[in-house]
Design an enzyme around this catalytic site. Structure first.
Site, PDB file in Angstrom:
ATOM      1  N   GLU A  32      23.395 -46.813 -81.255  1.00  0.00           N
ATOM      2  CA  GLU A  32      23.870 -45.419 -81.215  1.00  0.00           C
ATOM      3  C   GLU A  32      23.036 -44.632 -80.208  1.00  0.00           C
ATOM      4  O   GLU A  32      21.804 -44.663 -80.262  1.00  0.00           O
ATOM      5  CB  GLU A  32      23.795 -44.793 -82.620  1.00  0.00           C
ATOM      6  CG  GLU A  32      23.937 -43.282 -82.671  1.00  0.00           C
ATOM      7  CD  GLU A  32      25.213 -42.744 -82.037  1.00  0.00           C
ATOM      8  OE1 GLU A  32      26.293 -43.253 -82.348  1.00  0.00           O
ATOM      9  OE2 GLU A  32      25.107 -41.814 -81.217  1.00  0.00           O
ATOM     10  N   GLY A  37      26.803 -41.002 -87.248  1.00  0.00           N
ATOM     11  CA  GLY A  37      27.832 -40.083 -87.740  1.00  0.00           C
ATOM     12  C   GLY A  37      28.768 -39.620 -86.634  1.00  0.00           C
ATOM     13  O   GLY A  37      29.854 -39.142 -86.910  1.00  0.00           O
ATOM     14  N   VAL A  39      30.757 -37.793 -83.531  1.00  0.00           N
ATOM     15  CA  VAL A  39      31.330 -36.449 -83.394  1.00  0.00           C
ATOM     16  C   VAL A  39      31.703 -35.905 -84.772  1.00  0.00           C
ATOM     17  O   VAL A  39      31.427 -34.751 -85.101  1.00  0.00           O
ATOM     18  CB  VAL A  39      32.571 -36.477 -82.467  1.00  0.00           C
ATOM     19  CG1 VAL A  39      33.338 -35.163 -82.523  1.00  0.00           C
ATOM     20  CG2 VAL A  39      32.145 -36.765 -81.032  1.00  0.00           C
ATOM     21  N   GLY A 183      45.573 -26.193 -80.124  1.00  0.00           N
ATOM     22  CA  GLY A 183      45.712 -27.430 -80.907  1.00  0.00           C
ATOM     23  C   GLY A 183      44.815 -27.353 -82.131  1.00  0.00           C
ATOM     24  O   GLY A 183      44.452 -26.258 -82.589  1.00  0.00           O
ATOM     25  N   VAL A 238      46.574 -21.790 -68.114  1.00  0.00           N
ATOM     26  CA  VAL A 238      45.377 -21.165 -67.534  1.00  0.00           C
ATOM     27  C   VAL A 238      45.246 -21.591 -66.068  1.00  0.00           C
ATOM     28  O   VAL A 238      45.332 -22.773 -65.744  1.00  0.00           O
ATOM     29  CB  VAL A 238      44.122 -21.575 -68.333  1.00  0.00           C
ATOM     30  CG1 VAL A 238      42.866 -21.058 -67.667  1.00  0.00           C
ATOM     31  CG2 VAL A 238      44.220 -21.039 -69.757  1.00  0.00           C
ATOM     32  N   ILE A 266      41.336 -28.362 -75.129  1.00  0.00           N
ATOM     33  CA  ILE A 266      42.660 -28.781 -74.653  1.00  0.00           C
ATOM     34  C   ILE A 266      42.850 -30.288 -74.762  1.00  0.00           C
ATOM     35  O   ILE A 266      43.675 -30.869 -74.077  1.00  0.00           O
ATOM     36  CB  ILE A 266      42.916 -28.309 -73.214  1.00  0.00           C
ATOM     37  CG1 ILE A 266      41.931 -28.959 -72.258  1.00  0.00           C
ATOM     38  CG2 ILE A 266      42.834 -26.800 -73.093  1.00  0.00           C
ATOM     39  CD1 ILE A 266      42.470 -29.004 -70.857  1.00  0.00           C
ATOM     40  N   ARG A 268      41.009 -34.388 -75.863  1.00  0.00           N
ATOM     41  CA  ARG A 268      39.814 -35.217 -75.697  1.00  0.00           C
ATOM     42  C   ARG A 268      40.139 -36.477 -74.903  1.00  0.00           C
ATOM     43  O   ARG A 268      41.312 -36.865 -74.803  1.00  0.00           O
ATOM     44  CB  ARG A 268      39.235 -35.590 -77.079  1.00  0.00           C
ATOM     45  CG  ARG A 268      38.826 -34.360 -77.884  1.00  0.00           C
ATOM     46  CD  ARG A 268      38.176 -34.722 -79.206  1.00  0.00           C
ATOM     47  NE  ARG A 268      36.890 -35.372 -79.050  1.00  0.00           N
ATOM     48  CZ  ARG A 268      35.734 -34.713 -78.841  1.00  0.00           C
ATOM     49  NH1 ARG A 268      35.720 -33.399 -78.785  1.00  0.00           N
ATOM     50  NH2 ARG A 268      34.613 -35.380 -78.710  1.00  0.00           N
ATOM     51  N   ALA A 315      39.114 -39.352 -87.700  1.00  0.00           N
ATOM     52  CA  ALA A 315      38.068 -40.146 -88.347  1.00  0.00           C
ATOM     53  C   ALA A 315      38.660 -41.119 -89.365  1.00  0.00           C
ATOM     54  O   ALA A 315      38.219 -42.262 -89.469  1.00  0.00           O
ATOM     55  CB  ALA A 315      37.062 -39.219 -89.020  1.00  0.00           C
ATOM     56  N   HIS A 440      49.864 -31.660-114.296  1.00  0.00           N
ATOM     57  CA  HIS A 440      50.357 -30.294-114.287  1.00  0.00           C
ATOM     58  C   HIS A 440      49.265 -29.372-114.818  1.00  0.00           C
ATOM     59  O   HIS A 440      48.645 -29.704-115.817  1.00  0.00           O
ATOM     60  CB  HIS A 440      51.596 -30.188-115.180  1.00  0.00           C
ATOM     61  CG  HIS A 440      52.086 -28.782-115.318  1.00  0.00           C
ATOM     62  ND1 HIS A 440      52.824 -28.172-114.327  1.00  0.00           N
ATOM     63  CD2 HIS A 440      51.929 -27.866-116.299  1.00  0.00           C
ATOM     64  CE1 HIS A 440      53.102 -26.929-114.707  1.00  0.00           C
ATOM     65  NE2 HIS A 440      52.565 -26.720-115.900  1.00  0.00           N
TER      66      HIS A 440
HETATM   67  P1  NAI Z   1      44.844 -31.046 -79.157  1.00  0.00           P
HETATM   68  O1  NAI Z   1      45.492 -32.113 -78.378  1.00  0.00           O
HETATM   69  O2  NAI Z   1      45.027 -30.964 -80.618  1.00  0.00           O
HETATM   70  O3  NAI Z   1      45.323 -29.625 -78.583  1.00  0.00           O
HETATM   71  C1  NAI Z   1      45.163 -29.234 -77.250  1.00  0.00           C
HETATM   72  C2  NAI Z   1      46.103 -28.096 -76.946  1.00  0.00           C
HETATM   73  O4  NAI Z   1      45.758 -27.566 -75.669  1.00  0.00           O
HETATM   74  C3  NAI Z   1      47.558 -28.515 -76.872  1.00  0.00           C
HETATM   75  O5  NAI Z   1      48.314 -27.670 -77.688  1.00  0.00           O
HETATM   76  C4  NAI Z   1      47.893 -28.366 -75.393  1.00  0.00           C
HETATM   77  O6  NAI Z   1      49.240 -28.000 -75.181  1.00  0.00           O
HETATM   78  C5  NAI Z   1      46.943 -27.263 -74.947  1.00  0.00           C
HETATM   79  N1  NAI Z   1      46.628 -27.258 -73.517  1.00  0.00           N
HETATM   80  C6  NAI Z   1      46.408 -28.314 -72.710  1.00  0.00           C
HETATM   81  N2  NAI Z   1      46.095 -27.897 -71.460  1.00  0.00           N
HETATM   82  C7  NAI Z   1      46.104 -26.537 -71.493  1.00  0.00           C
HETATM   83  C8  NAI Z   1      45.850 -25.509 -70.517  1.00  0.00           C
HETATM   84  N3  NAI Z   1      45.498 -25.811 -69.254  1.00  0.00           N
HETATM   85  N4  NAI Z   1      45.969 -24.207 -70.903  1.00  0.00           N
HETATM   86  C9  NAI Z   1      46.310 -23.894 -72.170  1.00  0.00           C
HETATM   87  N5  NAI Z   1      46.557 -24.826 -73.123  1.00  0.00           N
HETATM   88  C10 NAI Z   1      46.452 -26.124 -72.791  1.00  0.00           C
HETATM   89  O7  NAI Z   1      43.301 -31.109 -78.745  1.00  0.00           O
HETATM   90  P2  NAI Z   1      42.010 -30.486 -79.422  1.00  0.00           P
HETATM   91  O8  NAI Z   1      42.349 -29.285 -80.222  1.00  0.00           O
HETATM   92  O9  NAI Z   1      41.037 -30.342 -78.303  1.00  0.00           O
HETATM   93  O10 NAI Z   1      41.529 -31.599 -80.420  1.00  0.00           O
HETATM   94  C11 NAI Z   1      41.156 -32.876 -79.923  1.00  0.00           C
HETATM   95  C12 NAI Z   1      41.349 -33.965 -80.945  1.00  0.00           C
HETATM   96  O11 NAI Z   1      40.450 -33.811 -82.007  1.00  0.00           O
HETATM   97  C13 NAI Z   1      42.744 -33.990 -81.492  1.00  0.00           C
HETATM   98  O12 NAI Z   1      43.357 -35.169 -81.078  1.00  0.00           O
HETATM   99  C14 NAI Z   1      42.572 -33.945 -82.973  1.00  0.00           C
HETATM  100  O13 NAI Z   1      43.287 -34.995 -83.576  1.00  0.00           O
HETATM  101  C15 NAI Z   1      41.090 -34.110 -83.212  1.00  0.00           C
HETATM  102  N6  NAI Z   1      40.694 -33.151 -84.238  1.00  0.00           N
HETATM  103  C16 NAI Z   1      41.131 -33.307 -85.508  1.00  0.00           C
HETATM  104  C17 NAI Z   1      40.816 -32.385 -86.474  1.00  0.00           C
HETATM  105  C18 NAI Z   1      41.368 -32.560 -87.837  1.00  0.00           C
HETATM  106  O14 NAI Z   1      41.813 -33.624 -88.186  1.00  0.00           O
HETATM  107  N7  NAI Z   1      41.392 -31.515 -88.654  1.00  0.00           N
HETATM  108  C19 NAI Z   1      39.968 -31.233 -86.199  1.00  0.00           C
HETATM  109  C20 NAI Z   1      39.621 -31.134 -84.824  1.00  0.00           C
HETATM  110  C21 NAI Z   1      39.954 -32.080 -83.901  1.00  0.00           C
END
Ligand code: NAI
Length: 452
Positions: A32, A37, A39, A183, A238, A266, A268, A315, A440
């Site tokens: 590691e 652990g 990210v 996202g 953007v 945006i 990963r 995860a 319930h």
């Molecule tokens: P994401 O893929 O969920 O969302 C990225 C968003 O950014 C999309 O809606 C996309 O359309 C937008 N985007 C892309 N380029 C852009 C631009 N130039 N300007 C404006 N918007 C733009 O990615 P995010 O939120 O970074 O998360 C990464 C990963 O981490 C996800 O795949 C997710 O599965 C995981 N994750 C999971 C969590 C959970 O299970 N609760 C919590 C946080 C992350």
């Protein structure tokens, strides 16, 4: 000594693989680079949930009047929230270290690199030492994507822009926060910082937030966050940053948001570089290190699990992929099934889904039947969610009434969705689920209700 398995990366995929292999008598080395652990524990799932729970308590107290709870001068002490987050992370990271010990796993801290493959196995270097492993598992995870938007690099260097890593250690709540990308990460952070008092704006390229989330459910979350003061700019790409000013273009015309801090969320990218994959000739695509359903890469004996293969970036998927990889190494029959991977957005209210949405099912040309229920069908939901507007949407295969998907918005849907994943993963039909007794009163009873 020749190890049975060398694991690169100690996140959910890596530590789960090491535990599982150790439990089955394999000699395991785990390398590691940063902290056990990965990210998830250090700068993802766990720290964000810690922050969001504090926000939930704070909102519960602030808006408690409807429940007969009143209090004066309620405050959210962000410094104390972050200190608690650090304590929680420390506890869990040391728990992983303990588990490695219990499972007889040797842990080396440093950057692991695959050097070559011989009849003995894989040569892997770390900290100037070379180790040999009959099998190797790449579980190096992913990093935040930083696109070449003019001015972004400078804003990151100046500490104005941040990724998921830096935002979790902000000492104070910024007066304003612009989130680029609506996202999962963007929405969870928007939810926390809006509760904590920042003026939050979200700039999202698509016409809706929440990626693949059911559109109606995504719109309900958007409405809720708007009520919390969040502003959304949808269909907005953007184009550049100048300090904390984010410029975007959209169908409605060009716009800009000026904020004290900017979060870039945006998406990963898989961590496939600088670990020797090229030397071994492993197939790497834009998505990540290519794997099959047995988590095998194109190089015999080399496996990959977790974000690095770019398949699911969750995860809980990583845990299962890691178990599949180790089971295959052990000669056990196992394969990865991605058809029922639940996903949760831990905003307040939470969004939880698994399987098909109406939109994805239609895009696949599936013949479906849908059903929508208000969570008000659950007495427990009514008792605990004053004014709640939660819904659950169900997708069934038309002729068989086999359950294909569920999407929900409302609390605590994250604790229920695994049940739906079990039904969908086991390909169960409505009439079979009807015969299951649910406790319930629980919010989960809505699932049973929908089966009739
Ligand atoms: P994401 O893929 O969920 O969302 C990225 C968003 O950014 C999309 O809606 C996309 O359309 C937008 N985007 C892309 N380029 C852009 C631009 N130039 N300007 C404006 N918007 C733009 O990615 P995010 O939120 O970074 O998360 C990464 C990963 O981490 C996800 O795949 C997710 O599965 C995981 N994750 C999971 C969590 C959970 O299970 N609760 C919590 C946080 C992350």
């Amino acid at each position: 000594m020749i190890y049975d398995l060398i694991v690169l990366g100690g996140g959910p995929a890596g530590y789960r693989a090491a535990e599982h292999a150790g439990q089955h008598g394999m000699r395991v080395l785990l390398i590691e680079e940063r902290s056990l652990g990965g990210v998830c524990l250090n700068e993802g799932c766990i720290p964000t949930k810690t922050l969001l729970y504090s926000a939930k308590l704070y909102d519960g107290a602030r808006f408690g009047k409807a429940y007969g709870v009143t209090a004066e001068s309620i405050q959210l002490d962000h410094g104390a929230v972050v200190a608690r987050k650090n304590k929680v992370v420390k506890t869990l990271v040391s728990g992983v270290a303990m588990s490695m010990k219990q499972h007889g796993v040797t842990v080396v801290y440093g950057k692991g690199q695959l050097l070559s493959k011989s009849a003995e196995g894989f040569s892997v270097s770390a900290n100037g030492e070379t180790y040999i492993g009959k099998n190797a598992l790449v579980a190096t995870g992913s990093h935040a994507l930083v696109p070449p938007i003019p001015g972004l690099k400078e804003a990151l260097a100046a500490g104005i822009a941040m990724t998921n890593r830096e935002i979790l250690d902000l000492k104070e709540v910024p007066a304003s926060l612009c989130v680029i990308g609506g996202g999962v990460i963007g929405l969870e952070m928007a939810s926390y910082f809006a509760s904590a008092g920042a003026k939050v704006s979200v700039v999202e390229m698509l016409d809706k937030i929440g990626g693949q989330t059911d559109s109606e459910i995504a719109a309900l979350l958007q409405k809720h966050l708007e009520q919390m003061g969040v502003t959304f700019h949808l269909g907005a790409k953007v184009t550049k940053l100048s300090g904390g000013t984010v410029y975007f273009e959209s169908k409605a015309g060009n716009g800009e948001v000026s904020a004290e801090k900017v979060l870039v969320s945006i998406g990963r990218r898989a961590n496939t570089e600088g670990i020797g994959l090229e030397a071994l000739g492993a197939v790497v695509t834009r998505q990540g290190l290519a794997t099959d359903e047995f988590m095998k890469t194109s190089v015999p004996g080399l496996f990959a699990a977790g974000d690095v293969n770019g398949k699911s970036l969750l995860a809980h998927t990583a845990y299962r992929e890691a178990e599949v990889a180790v089971n295959v190494m052990l000669g056990k029959k196992d394969r990865m099934d991605y058809s029922a991977v639940p996903s949760v957005i831990y905003t307040n209210p939470e969004i939880s889904s698994v399987g098909e949405t109406e939109e994805t099912a239609k895009a696949k040309g599936l013949s479906i039947e849908t059903k929508k229920l208000s969570l008000m069908y659950s007495g427990r939901y009514v008792a605990e969610n004053e004014g709640g507007q939660g819904i659950a949407k169900f997708v069934f295969e038309k002729d068989t009434r086999r359950l294909l998907g569920i999407s929900m918005i409302g609390n605590p849907s994250s604790e229920i969705i695994f049940g739906a994943a079990a039904f969908i993963g086991r390909r169960m039909r409505a009439e079979e689920i009807q015969k299951i007794i649910f406790p319930h009163p629980t919010v989960g009873e809505v699932i049973r209700e929908a089966m009739f």
